[in-house]
Design a protein around this motif. Structure first.
Motif, PDB file in Angstrom:
ATOM      1  N   LYS A 222     -60.215  28.120  -6.707  1.00  0.00           N
ATOM      2  CA  LYS A 222     -60.690  28.407  -8.058  1.00  0.00           C
ATOM      3  C   LYS A 222     -59.909  27.654  -9.135  1.00  0.00           C
ATOM      4  O   LYS A 222     -60.285  27.691 -10.306  1.00  0.00           O
ATOM      5  CB  LYS A 222     -60.592  29.909  -8.336  1.00  0.00           C
ATOM      6  CG  LYS A 222     -61.575  30.750  -7.546  1.00  0.00           C
ATOM      7  CD  LYS A 222     -63.012  30.485  -7.975  1.00  0.00           C
ATOM      8  CE  LYS A 222     -63.990  31.423  -7.297  1.00  0.00           C
ATOM      9  NZ  LYS A 222     -63.800  32.811  -7.720  1.00  0.00           N
ATOM     10  N   ILE A 223     -58.811  26.998  -8.773  1.00  0.00           N
ATOM     11  CA  ILE A 223     -58.052  26.252  -9.768  1.00  0.00           C
ATOM     12  C   ILE A 223     -58.081  24.762  -9.446  1.00  0.00           C
ATOM     13  O   ILE A 223     -57.859  24.356  -8.301  1.00  0.00           O
ATOM     14  CB  ILE A 223     -56.595  26.746  -9.884  1.00  0.00           C
ATOM     15  CG1 ILE A 223     -55.871  25.986 -11.004  1.00  0.00           C
ATOM     16  CG2 ILE A 223     -55.850  26.675  -8.561  1.00  0.00           C
ATOM     17  CD1 ILE A 223     -54.542  26.595 -11.398  1.00  0.00           C
TER      18      ILE A 223
ATOM     19  N   TRP B  49     -52.419  30.982  -7.715  1.00  0.00           N
ATOM     20  CA  TRP B  49     -53.806  31.151  -7.257  1.00  0.00           C
ATOM     21  C   TRP B  49     -53.874  31.236  -5.727  1.00  0.00           C
ATOM     22  O   TRP B  49     -54.607  32.066  -5.187  1.00  0.00           O
ATOM     23  CB  TRP B  49     -54.676  29.999  -7.769  1.00  0.00           C
ATOM     24  CG  TRP B  49     -55.455  30.303  -9.026  1.00  0.00           C
ATOM     25  CD1 TRP B  49     -56.778  30.622  -9.106  1.00  0.00           C
ATOM     26  CD2 TRP B  49     -54.967  30.309 -10.379  1.00  0.00           C
ATOM     27  NE1 TRP B  49     -57.154  30.817 -10.415  1.00  0.00           N
ATOM     28  CE2 TRP B  49     -56.067  30.631 -11.223  1.00  0.00           C
ATOM     29  CE3 TRP B  49     -53.729  30.059 -10.968  1.00  0.00           C
ATOM     30  CZ2 TRP B  49     -55.947  30.713 -12.609  1.00  0.00           C
ATOM     31  CZ3 TRP B  49     -53.606  30.148 -12.337  1.00  0.00           C
ATOM     32  CH2 TRP B  49     -54.694  30.472 -13.151  1.00  0.00           C
TER      33      TRP B  49
ATOM     34  N   CYS C 264     -55.556  34.087 -13.326  1.00  0.00           N
ATOM     35  CA  CYS C 264     -55.885  34.147 -11.901  1.00  0.00           C
ATOM     36  C   CYS C 264     -56.540  35.484 -11.559  1.00  0.00           C
ATOM     37  O   CYS C 264     -56.080  36.528 -12.032  1.00  0.00           O
ATOM     38  CB  CYS C 264     -54.602  33.962 -11.078  1.00  0.00           C
ATOM     39  SG  CYS C 264     -54.812  34.084  -9.294  1.00  0.00           S
ATOM     40  N   PRO C 265     -57.619  35.532 -10.786  1.00  0.00           N
ATOM     41  CA  PRO C 265     -58.231  34.463  -9.976  1.00  0.00           C
ATOM     42  C   PRO C 265     -59.453  33.806 -10.612  1.00  0.00           C
ATOM     43  O   PRO C 265     -60.340  33.336  -9.892  1.00  0.00           O
ATOM     44  CB  PRO C 265     -58.620  35.223  -8.718  1.00  0.00           C
ATOM     45  CG  PRO C 265     -59.063  36.574  -9.240  1.00  0.00           C
ATOM     46  CD  PRO C 265     -58.154  36.862 -10.416  1.00  0.00           C
TER      47      PRO C 265
ATOM     48  N   GLN D 270     -53.091  34.494  -4.101  1.00  0.00           N
ATOM     49  CA  GLN D 270     -54.147  35.505  -4.202  1.00  0.00           C
ATOM     50  C   GLN D 270     -55.414  35.099  -3.464  1.00  0.00           C
ATOM     51  O   GLN D 270     -56.487  35.670  -3.683  1.00  0.00           O
ATOM     52  CB  GLN D 270     -54.459  35.766  -5.688  1.00  0.00           C
ATOM     53  CG  GLN D 270     -53.276  36.258  -6.485  1.00  0.00           C
ATOM     54  CD  GLN D 270     -52.606  37.446  -5.822  1.00  0.00           C
ATOM     55  OE1 GLN D 270     -53.254  38.479  -5.561  1.00  0.00           O
ATOM     56  NE2 GLN D 270     -51.314  37.324  -5.550  1.00  0.00           N
TER      57      GLN D 270
ATOM     58  N   SER E 154     -51.239  31.727 -15.707  1.00  0.00           N
ATOM     59  CA  SER E 154     -51.508  32.331 -14.392  1.00  0.00           C
ATOM     60  C   SER E 154     -52.038  33.754 -14.490  1.00  0.00           C
ATOM     61  O   SER E 154     -52.561  34.292 -13.509  1.00  0.00           O
ATOM     62  CB  SER E 154     -50.233  32.312 -13.536  1.00  0.00           C
ATOM     63  OG  SER E 154     -49.879  30.991 -13.193  1.00  0.00           O
TER      64      SER E 154
ATOM     65  N   HIS F  72     -50.900  26.550  -9.086  1.00  0.00           N
ATOM     66  CA  HIS F  72     -51.507  26.485  -7.746  1.00  0.00           C
ATOM     67  C   HIS F  72     -50.883  27.523  -6.822  1.00  0.00           C
ATOM     68  O   HIS F  72     -51.599  28.200  -6.061  1.00  0.00           O
ATOM     69  CB  HIS F  72     -51.340  25.085  -7.155  1.00  0.00           C
ATOM     70  CG  HIS F  72     -52.432  24.136  -7.547  1.00  0.00           C
ATOM     71  ND1 HIS F  72     -53.698  24.195  -7.005  1.00  0.00           N
ATOM     72  CD2 HIS F  72     -52.439  23.114  -8.432  1.00  0.00           C
ATOM     73  CE1 HIS F  72     -54.451  23.249  -7.538  1.00  0.00           C
ATOM     74  NE2 HIS F  72     -53.715  22.567  -8.405  1.00  0.00           N
TER      75      HIS F  72
ATOM     76  N   ALA G  21     -57.107  32.469  -3.854  1.00  0.00           N
ATOM     77  CA  ALA G  21     -58.077  31.892  -4.794  1.00  0.00           C
ATOM     78  C   ALA G  21     -57.754  30.430  -5.097  1.00  0.00           C
ATOM     79  O   ALA G  21     -58.076  29.926  -6.171  1.00  0.00           O
ATOM     80  CB  ALA G  21     -58.101  32.705  -6.089  1.00  0.00           C
TER      81      ALA G  21
END
Length: 383
Positions: free
Chosen positions: A355-356, A347, A316-317, A350, A313, A344, A352
């Motif tokens: 993005k994952i 992300w 991230c991001p 944030q 993590s 999850h 985002a």
């Protein structure tokens, strides 16, 4: 004299058998784990994880968490005195790209053999550090993901062809190069041309890793430090667009990919095939496994602070792709699902979440053509 020699041999064999068969009624370890493994797991609270830590600013947390990982990686290899000092050892033209074997100085201590694939045409191109797997097979490293060059011995070439079964008969790195990516792949410590003089023996890996710790060095950390340095070289290549560098791998290569994504700012997107789980599932007695972890992914003390998905993590991001298999006996599905949720949640916290990407496929521990195609599609979108 012959009779005496025969007696000595028989005694040695007998003593070896007795030593192997002897058991005590009281013991403290079984199946490679301490009998109190469940208690150890219960005491892992991961105080440095995002959401557990007192640090509420994500940027500050990311910096502190990354530093904690580096602290647990022990002493880094000293940087080379005069840069990477790259030597081109061999080059050949392939269908749509050049293949090059180089020797690169990643540390003051050692040089590292690596392969580089460069697409034909005018760059700069996006690039990928393609990280090879473990597989308890140490004779080849970079040759697992990039077709060996003609300069290699026939035993290396034949071994690489045999190893392709796990990749569905397709060299991952060559596939990416044919689709427009500069590809870099280097031997990890203990693999390929960085192996043992006596020949590759999996049972010696742990002993050597233990001996390295006597120098204040963690062998797995050296692998990660080298991945970071190799990516730095890749980003500096004139054929590469430094703003579009990614990394990928299968199995241990997947572990290396998300570690590298977490620890290197050079990486913009990472894809990991078949390596993600939580410690409470991976290191327990719940499942029938003979190997639960090992020195290949061990940083001393890190589990007291962060679990695998917490470390991942830190990326991230950035854009990240994780693929695991429901038939993969190395990574229990329950642990994979827990890890996916943790990432999850991070992300999404944030903003985002898009993005994952995490996917569970009906497949065993493998990285076939379908997985490679999925990774390529991911990189085409994000690099």
């Amino acid at each position: 004299m012959k009779k005496l020699l025969l007696i000595c041999i028989l005694l040695a064999v007998t003593n070896s058998f007795v030593s192997f068969a002897q058991k005590r009624q009281k013991y403290e370890f079984k199946r490679n784990l301490p009998v109190y493994a469940d208690s150890l797991i219960a005491d892992l609270t991961y105080p440095m994880a995002w959401g557990n830590s007192d640090i509420r600013d994500f940027g500050e947390w990311r910096k502190a968490a990354r530093q904690k990982v580096f602290d647990c990686m022990l002493m880094p290899p000293p940087a080379p005195t005069n840069g990477f000092d790259v030597k081109v050892l061999f080059e050949e033209q392939r269908d749509g790209y050049k293949a090059r074997k180089i020797e690169i100085r990643l540390s003051k201590y050692y040089t590292v053999p690596a392969y580089v694939l460069i697409p034909d045409g005018k760059g700069p191109f996006p690039a990928v550090n393609c990280l090879h797997d473990h597989g308890a097979h140490l004779f080849i490293g970079k040759e697992k993901v990039i077709r060996p060059l003609a300069c290699e011995d026939s035993t290396v070439i034949n071994d690489a062809e045999d190893w392709l079964k796990g990749y569905d008969g397709q060299f991952f790195g060559d596939y990416l190069a044919k689709n427009g990516f500069v590809v870099f792949s280097a031997d990890a410590p203990m693999w390929g041309e960085r192996g043992q003089m006596e020949g590759p023996r999996r049972d010696r890996y742990d002993m050597i890793a233990g001996n390295m710790m006597m120098y204040g060095i963690d062998l797995s950390a050296y692998m990660t430090y080298d991945d970071i340095a190799g990516t730095e070289y890749l980003a500096q290549m004139p054929e590469v667009d430094a703003s579009r560098v990614g990394c990928t791998g299968w199995s241990m290569g997947a572990y290396r990919a998300w570690m590298l994504s977490a620890l290197s700012d050079r990486i913009k997107a990472g894809a990991a095939v078949c390596w993600m789980v939580t410690t409470d599932e991976q290191m327990s007695f719940k499942y029938d496994r003979t190997e639960n972890g090992g020195f290949a992914n061990c940083f001393p003390g890190l589990r007291r602070w962060l679990d695998y998905p917490h470390v991942a993590s830190i990326a991230c991001p950035k854009a990240m792709l994780f693929i695991n298999g429901t038939q993969d006996k190395l990574f229990p599905v329950a642990g994979v699902k827990k890890a996916f949720k943790i990432m999850h949640d991070t992300w999404e916290s944030q903003g985002a979440g898009d993005k994952i990407e995490t996917e569970l496929w009906d497949m065993p521990h493998s990285c076939g053509k379908r997985s490679q195609q999925r990774v390529l599609e991911f990189f085409k979108r994000h690099l």
